[in-house]
Design a protein around this motif. Sequence first.
Motif, PDB file in Angstrom:
ATOM      1  N   GLY A 144      62.971   5.852  49.668  1.00 22.57           N
ATOM      2  CA  GLY A 144      62.469   5.904  48.297  1.00 22.57           C
ATOM      3  C   GLY A 144      63.553   5.784  47.238  1.00 22.57           C
ATOM      4  O   GLY A 144      64.732   6.070  47.475  1.00 22.57           O
ATOM      5  N   THR A 145      63.122   5.302  46.065  1.00 19.39           N
ATOM      6  CA  THR A 145      63.965   5.260  44.863  1.00 19.39           C
ATOM      7  C   THR A 145      63.244   6.039  43.777  1.00 19.39           C
ATOM      8  O   THR A 145      62.092   5.720  43.445  1.00 19.39           O
ATOM      9  N   SER A 200      65.690  -3.445  32.028  1.00 19.52           N
ATOM     10  CA  SER A 200      65.162  -4.025  33.259  1.00 19.52           C
ATOM     11  C   SER A 200      66.069  -3.624  34.414  1.00 19.52           C
ATOM     12  O   SER A 200      67.224  -3.249  34.224  1.00 19.52           O
ATOM     13  N   MET A 201      65.522  -3.688  35.612  1.00 17.21           N
ATOM     14  CA  MET A 201      66.313  -3.392  36.796  1.00 17.21           C
ATOM     15  C   MET A 201      65.607  -3.943  38.034  1.00 17.21           C
ATOM     16  O   MET A 201      64.401  -4.259  37.988  1.00 17.21           O
ATOM     17  N   PRO A 234      68.796   1.673  44.362  1.00 20.12           N
ATOM     18  CA  PRO A 234      69.519   2.943  44.459  1.00 20.12           C
ATOM     19  C   PRO A 234      68.595   4.071  44.885  1.00 20.12           C
ATOM     20  O   PRO A 234      67.389   3.877  45.019  1.00 20.12           O
ATOM     21  N   LYS A 235      69.137   5.263  45.073  1.00 19.02           N
ATOM     22  CA  LYS A 235      68.321   6.433  45.389  1.00 19.02           C
ATOM     23  C   LYS A 235      67.691   7.003  44.128  1.00 19.02           C
ATOM     24  O   LYS A 235      66.575   7.540  44.154  1.00 19.02           O
ATOM     25  N   PHE A 236      68.414   6.889  43.024  1.00 18.38           N
ATOM     26  CA  PHE A 236      67.944   7.474  41.763  1.00 18.38           C
ATOM     27  C   PHE A 236      68.490   6.651  40.612  1.00 18.38           C
ATOM     28  O   PHE A 236      69.625   6.181  40.655  1.00 18.38           O
ATOM     29  N   VAL A 283      58.271   7.517  41.985  1.00 19.91           N
ATOM     30  CA  VAL A 283      59.095   7.295  43.172  1.00 19.91           C
ATOM     31  C   VAL A 283      58.566   6.039  43.857  1.00 19.91           C
ATOM     32  O   VAL A 283      57.359   5.911  44.088  1.00 19.91           O
ATOM     33  N   TYR A 284      59.465   5.126  44.147  1.00 21.22           N
ATOM     34  CA  TYR A 284      59.088   3.841  44.724  1.00 21.22           C
ATOM     35  C   TYR A 284      59.500   3.775  46.190  1.00 21.22           C
ATOM     36  O   TYR A 284      60.642   4.060  46.541  1.00 21.22           O
ATOM     37  N   PHE A 285      58.539   3.416  47.016  1.00 18.28           N
ATOM     38  CA  PHE A 285      58.790   3.295  48.447  1.00 18.28           C
ATOM     39  C   PHE A 285      58.566   1.856  48.888  1.00 18.28           C
ATOM     40  O   PHE A 285      57.569   1.231  48.532  1.00 18.28           O
ATOM     41  N   CYS A 286      59.495   1.389  49.696  1.00 19.72           N
ATOM     42  CA  CYS A 286      59.361   0.096  50.347  1.00 19.72           C
ATOM     43  C   CYS A 286      58.980   0.356  51.803  1.00 19.72           C
ATOM     44  O   CYS A 286      59.404   1.357  52.393  1.00 19.72           O
TER      45      CYS A 286
END
Lengths: 118, 113
Positions: free
Chosen positions: B107-108, B18-19, B8-10, B88-91
Amino acid sequence: DQQVKQNSPSLSVQEGRISILNCDYTNSMFDYFLWYKKYPAEGPTFLISISSIKDKNEDGRFTVFLNKSAKHLSLHIVPSQPGDSAVYFCAASAQRENYGGSQGNLIFGKGTKLSVKP
Amino acid sequence: NAGVTQTPKFRILKIGQSMTLQCAQDMNHNYMYWYRQDPGMGLKLIYYSVGAGITDKGEVPNGYNVSRSTTEDFPLRLELAAPSQTSVYFCASARDRLQETQYFGPGTRLLVL
């Protein structure tokens, strides 16, 4: 221990003038360097890169200079425009085969926030 | 081409939940990466993959797992969320590993409370 350092968290420049963003690195194995630009709520986007066999690379208004002896690179933006306002990240990687499993992986600096005022 | 997409975005997670953060690319890139960016910091590599079925640890892999069953998808799994994983997580993906531009997703943003 930071291997890539951007010591200026922020920089403010007048529109039309030159912006100079600096980056220092400590690992002598690094031989490929990149600059990424990041707007809020977006992912980083590639701006320009330079290999260690060069000391300068130009792309339009953007020029990157590399000083290997000083382990220093800089990004020049001329002329600066308000749309250039963003966070700029310097990144480095080691391309040589003997660098092992981390070959090619990017190490990022903390970024410099550039504000270009109209 | 959509490029690199993330969902998701946020998200807000409670401690211990967990996710899975989803990442997909449609550029047929072999290399995919997961980074995290903490406030005021640069991006740090969590895991990367050089192709389907092959993954390896980056600089900060603890608390995360990844899999790469297809060229297109590279999900990141958090098993027991901790406040230290607020970030913030970036792929990202790239055609090759050497002197190739990495293309980033949007980013998420993850908040662990």
